[in-house]
Write a protein that holds these residues in place. Structure first.
Motif: not given
Lengths: 314, 349
Positions: A88-94, A177-188, A193-197
């Motif tokens: 999440x914060x580092x954005x490494x390959x999931x 949770x659903x919004x963050x999974x769909x569009x984190x920018x919209x969630x923000x 906070x998409x990262x914490x969620x």
């Protein structure tokens, strides 16, 4: 031929279906919660193995069965935190991080187990969860024996699936949770906070995965042995797609899947040596692939799945 | 806090990252060794002696390196094109099975100089076919190949088990489930007498060099990299993504299948279900430790083989479970991921 159909009329089959489905329900729900927030967690196979080991170990060293479940959940949460911290914060390959967690968690499980349990002829055992007959319901002929004489974690798994369905669909947290999974920018933009969620979702989901593993050693069996998870984690990942990322369908998918598994087990007894037993054992894995194939096009994938969120970047 | 991509990654960081990752992994695993009640430095010393202390141990370590180079390459070429082939374990097994079937006395009848390459090709083709299935599902139906390739590992293992208890069963094996042996002509010549080290090492290193050359110098190498970096842009540039992915899948699955064939022809002579102690999965770590660089794969494979061979003798000497090798390898992977990200990005407040 009739014998092959008679299997469906035995209450034992349906009781086994619920039992076999239980670790899959926990695992699928766990993976589903992670993915709904936008994080694929391929650590599941290893996290389930670790949960199976640490849960069993807790009880073997004198802990209560529920303490075993709790310790397993805690260990799952820790691995989830590791996965979340890297992806999440580092954005490494999931993908790669998740596989790394699986390798780490399973090899650590074997190491810890071997360290504290010396090699011996027969593996040490514990007294596992006992079936609880639900008063009234378990007296119903057939249905009672099939559905209402399970161990406590099985009832818990079914309730959790229903609770997760309601929580995701109807609560503010589920919506977030659903919004963050769909569009984190919209969630923000909405003040979430998409990262914490995402970290929270991965930690909670991973805890569930570990409980699924612990079910194997604390209820389905009474001992731990390496490779006992046997790809159940990967099957859960496939079931999430089958369920189109919906908890209710995940419950259904896990049950359907367990039905095939329980049925092939009994069918191989009927058919005997005429068909190689390995063909029956392949069925669960081939079924998962088939499930992916059938559902892949209809599935509603969370739009931001596997996309790292970076503040201020699009 | 946010991450910012570095415009230029210094060479020192690129070489330093894997070394730092390994050091961190060894330090963390040291805690687990200490928990087992063993002196940590002595344990690592024993590991090195176990892997390089004698002629026998050196050849054993190099023998173990061969399949890891090949499965590492298999993962590296696929991941570079963002084809998530996690099925090298299954591809390895079917490759081994193909070599055993074709190389038995009921199989091909060829003189050794023709038979050995023929079996290698046979293993590679079997491995490639294993990966083309999942790729077809991805291209045609949009099914994620991560899960399908993973699940096929279990199917492949069961298939091998079925074959070696069925049509390919060795009737002279006293009931042990193992395949018919390959004929003497199919066994790989030894590199050194009185050891298990075979010419597969030269094949593996040669292929690593070849893959490096292909990736650096050919259109296919450039296109497969572009396909991985940005599929949409690659398609816009007129690169046939399907064609590239099919080629990458043949290469990746082929290398994994070849690894299985070489293991049968070089070491065992027949197939059992425990032919691979997870070579396919370990290949993923090898590839990541090498940052997907084909030449780096050779060194990463040597490191991982050192851990596994060394851990066995360390385990015997000090009573630390030999699973510690798996833990070190997994920790190296996780540390390498973080190290690479720190090398490629800088943290801004």
């Amino acid at each position: 031929m009739m014998e092959a159909l008679d299997i469906f009329a035995s209450a034992g089959l349906w009781a086994a279906v619920l039992r076999i489905a239980t670790p899959l329900i926990f695992g699928t729900l766990g993976a589903l919660i992670c993915e709904r927030s936008g994080v694929l967690n391929l650590g599941i196979e290893g996290i389930m193995t670790f949960g199976a080991m640490i849960g069993w170990m807790t009880v073997y060293h004198g802990g209560d069965l529920w303490a075993g479940i709790a310790v397993a959940a805690l260990s799952g949460a820790m691995f989830g935190l590791l996965h979340a911290a890297m992806t999440v914060p580092l954005g490494l390959s999931q993908h790669v991080t998740g596989l790394g967690i699986t390798l780490f968690a399973s090899s650590l499980s074997y190491y810890i187990f071997r360290l504290s349990i010396p090699v011996s002829g027969s593996p040490p055992t514990i007294v596992p969860f006992q079936p609880i007959a639900i008063p009234g319901l378990s007296d119903i002929p057939f249905l009672g024996e099939a559905l209402f004489s399970q161990t406590a974690p099985t009832y818990l798994a079914v309730l959790l699936a229903l609770a997760a369905a309601v929580a995701l669909a109807r609560t503010p947290l589920g919506l977030a949770v659903r919004i963050v999974g769909e569009n984190p920018h919209a969630a923000e933009a909405q003040g979430i906070d998409p990262i914490r969620l995402r970290i929270g979702a991965v930690v909670a989901g991973s805890a569930l995965m570990a409980v699924g593993g612990a079910f194997l050693t604390l209820s389905a069996f009474n001992s731990f042995f390496p490779t006992m998870v046997q790809g159940r984690g990967w099957v859960c990942i496939a079931l999430v797609v089958f369920a189109s990322w919906r908890p209710g369908l995940a419950l259904l998918g896990a049950l359907l899947f367990a039905l095939f598994d329980a049925y092939q087990l009994r069918l191989s007894h009927v058919v005997g040596k005429a068909i190689p037993y390995q063909l029956f054992l392949m069925i669960p894995y081939l079924m998962s692939i088939l499930a992916l194939l059938v559902m892949a096009r209809r599935a509603r994938v969370p739009q931001a799945l596997m996309q790292p969120f970076r503040r201020g970047e699009r | 806090m946010r991450l910012e991509r570095r415009a230029h990654v210094p060479l020192a960081a690129r070489i330093g990252a894997p070394i730092a990752a390994v050091v961190v992994a060894l330090a963390l695993a040291g805690i687990l060794i200490a928990l087992a009640g063993a002196p940590v430095l002595e344990a690592y010393r024993r590991m090195l002696i176990g892997a390089f202390g004698s002629r026998l141990s050196i050849t054993e370590t190099l023998t173990r390196t061969v399949p890891l180079i090949l499965t590492g390459l298999a993962a590296a070429v696929a991941f570079r094109a963002r084809l998530w082939n996690i099925g090298a374990e299954g591809q390895f097994l079917v490759g081994a099975l193909a070599a055993a079937a074709l190389g038995s006395q009921h199989g091909l009848h060829l003189p050794a100089p023709l038979l050995i390459p023929a079996l290698m090709v046979g293993g590679a083709v079997a491995g490639a076919l294993m990966l083309l299935g999942p790729l077809a599902l991805r291209l045609r139906f949009g099914v994620d190949e991560v899960v399908t390739t993973l699940l096929l590992n279990f199917v492949a293992l069961l298939f091998v088990s079925m074959m070696i208890e069925g049509v390919l069963k060795d009737p002279l094996a006293f009931g042990w489930p193992q395949s018919v042996p390959v004929v003497g002509d199919a066994l790989l010549p030894k590199l050194l007498p009185r050891s298990r080290l075979h010419i597969g090492l030269l094949v593996a290193v040669g292929l690593a060099l070849l893959v490096a050359l292909v990736q650096a110098r050919t259109v296919f190498g450039m296109e497969s990299r572009a396909a991985g970096l940005n599929p949409a842009a690659a398609r816009f540039a007129g690169i046939g993504l399907t064609r590239i992915l099919v080629l990458v899948a043949c290469l990746s699955g082929g290398l994994a299948g070849l690894a299985g064939a070489i293991e049968v022809m070089g070491v065992k002579g027949y197939v059992t279900t425990d032919l691979s102690p997870g070579f396919g999965y370990t290949g993923i770590v090898v590839a990541m430790l090498a940052a997907l660089d084909p030449i780096g794969v050779v060194f990463a494979a040597l490191f991982v083989a050192t851990m596994f061979v060394g851990a066995d003798s360390m385990s015997r000497a000090l009573g630390v479970p030999s699973f510690i090798a798996d833990v070190i390898v997994a920790l190296s992977l996780l540390a390498m991921l973080v190290a690479l990200s720190l090398a490629n990005y800088r943290i801004r407040r």
